[in-house]
Design an enzyme around this catalytic site. Sequence first.
Site, PDB file in Angstrom:
ATOM      1  CB  SER A   1      -0.918  -0.011   1.224  1.00  0.00           C
ATOM      2  OG  SER A   1      -1.627   1.203   1.339  1.00  0.00           O
TER       3      SER A   1
ATOM      4  N   GLY B   1       2.084   5.836  -0.610  1.00  0.00           N
ATOM      5  CA  GLY B   1       2.952   6.513   0.336  1.00  0.00           C
ATOM      6  C   GLY B   1       2.459   6.321   1.763  1.00  0.00           C
TER       7      GLY B   1
ATOM      8  N   GLY C   1       4.267   4.561  15.481  1.00  0.00           N
ATOM      9  CA  GLY C   1       4.351   4.350  14.037  1.00  0.00           C
ATOM     10  C   GLY C   1       5.452   3.403  13.606  1.00  0.00           C
ATOM     11  CD  GLU C   2       9.357  -0.708  16.169  1.00  0.00           C
ATOM     12  OE1 GLU C   2      10.105  -1.678  15.941  1.00  0.00           O
ATOM     13  OE2 GLU C   2       9.121  -0.283  17.316  1.00  0.00           O
ATOM     14  NE  ARG C   3       0.952  -3.564  10.803  1.00  0.00           N
ATOM     15  CZ  ARG C   3       0.059  -3.228   9.895  1.00  0.00           C
ATOM     16  NH1 ARG C   3      -0.345  -1.964   9.800  1.00  0.00           N
ATOM     17  NH2 ARG C   3      -0.434  -4.122   9.056  1.00  0.00           N
TER      18      ARG C   3
ATOM     19  CD  GLU D   1      -0.571   6.256  19.278  1.00  0.00           C
ATOM     20  OE1 GLU D   1      -0.404   5.518  18.312  1.00  0.00           O
ATOM     21  OE2 GLU D   1      -0.921   7.442  19.199  1.00  0.00           O
ATOM     22  CG  ASN D   2       1.127  -2.165  22.446  1.00  0.00           C
ATOM     23  OD1 ASN D   2       1.372  -2.633  21.354  1.00  0.00           O
ATOM     24  ND2 ASN D   2       1.024  -2.914  23.534  1.00  0.00           N
TER      25      ASN D   2
ATOM     26  NE  ARG E   1      -0.860  -4.228  18.215  1.00  0.00           N
ATOM     27  CZ  ARG E   1      -0.229  -5.219  18.847  1.00  0.00           C
ATOM     28  NH1 ARG E   1       0.558  -4.960  19.864  1.00  0.00           N
ATOM     29  NH2 ARG E   1      -0.396  -6.462  18.459  1.00  0.00           N
TER      30      ARG E   1
END
Length: 298
Positions: A54, A59, A79-81, A113-114, A117
């Site tokens: 994607s 982008g 945003g590590e993913r 944030e984790n 999910r």
Amino acid sequence: MARRPDVSIIQSFLSPELRVERPSGEEARLPLDLLVPSPQPRKRFEGLEALAHSIREKGVLQPLLVRPLGDGRYAIVAGERRYRAARMAGLSEVPVRVVELSEKEARLLALVENLQREDLNPYEETVGVLALLSEDLGKSVEEVVGLLRRMRKEKRGEAGQNVLASPEAQRVEEVFQALGRMTWESFVQARLPLLGLPEDLRAALEEGSIPYTAALELKKVKDEALRKALLEEVKAGLSLRDLKARVREALKREKAPKPWHREVGERLMRLDLEALPPEKRAEVEELLERLERVLGGE
């Protein structure tokens, strides 16, 4: 120039649905080589190839949240993913939002944030909640677990330590209300037992191949070979109802008294003849010789 966060990360926990109000910051594009992943509770990153595909087409649509480290590099707060998928997609830079956060604020934001999910499994959620409470209360995870268990004992009338009236216990209640997933009481009852899972059950739970209710049932089985066999059946589709019945039978067998000759045999296996008094040792050796002759005659 990066700006200070508009809202305290701690205060953001108190929003009814735990919508983290992200601190505002300066948007920019930074080379991937300047971004540093931060230690975080998330261990699995599923769907990276699909996300990378994607990203090649569209982008990175949502900027990564980063904080400056002071040496020209930036630590990834959230945003590590996307960072990993961008590397897979062959990007050299990504959009970021640069914010000034302390290490503790960054850890807290990453933990919240984790916990938001969608693919979070029960074991990861348990570890994440404990890590969040640990950071928020300034206590070790072990101390947090101890606090939660004391709170439950007092709630059930098993102890009168007046823990529930303490500021720490009140803060625990506030955090669970803000998370909105479960009460602290249900967390202690249904989730803390997951911390003591054998390695094979923990791994199966983390990879999502069994539900946490099945993991808790299997945990009751002490016979490792039987537990592993039941685990494979659960993975193959054994229902929770049937699993509970199998576990009940296994526990009955485990609690059943052993035949007396097995008890004697196990005691003999542990026996140290050299440690016995001379007279008793001679008597035991004579009995063992007689037993050997009888068995040899079979």
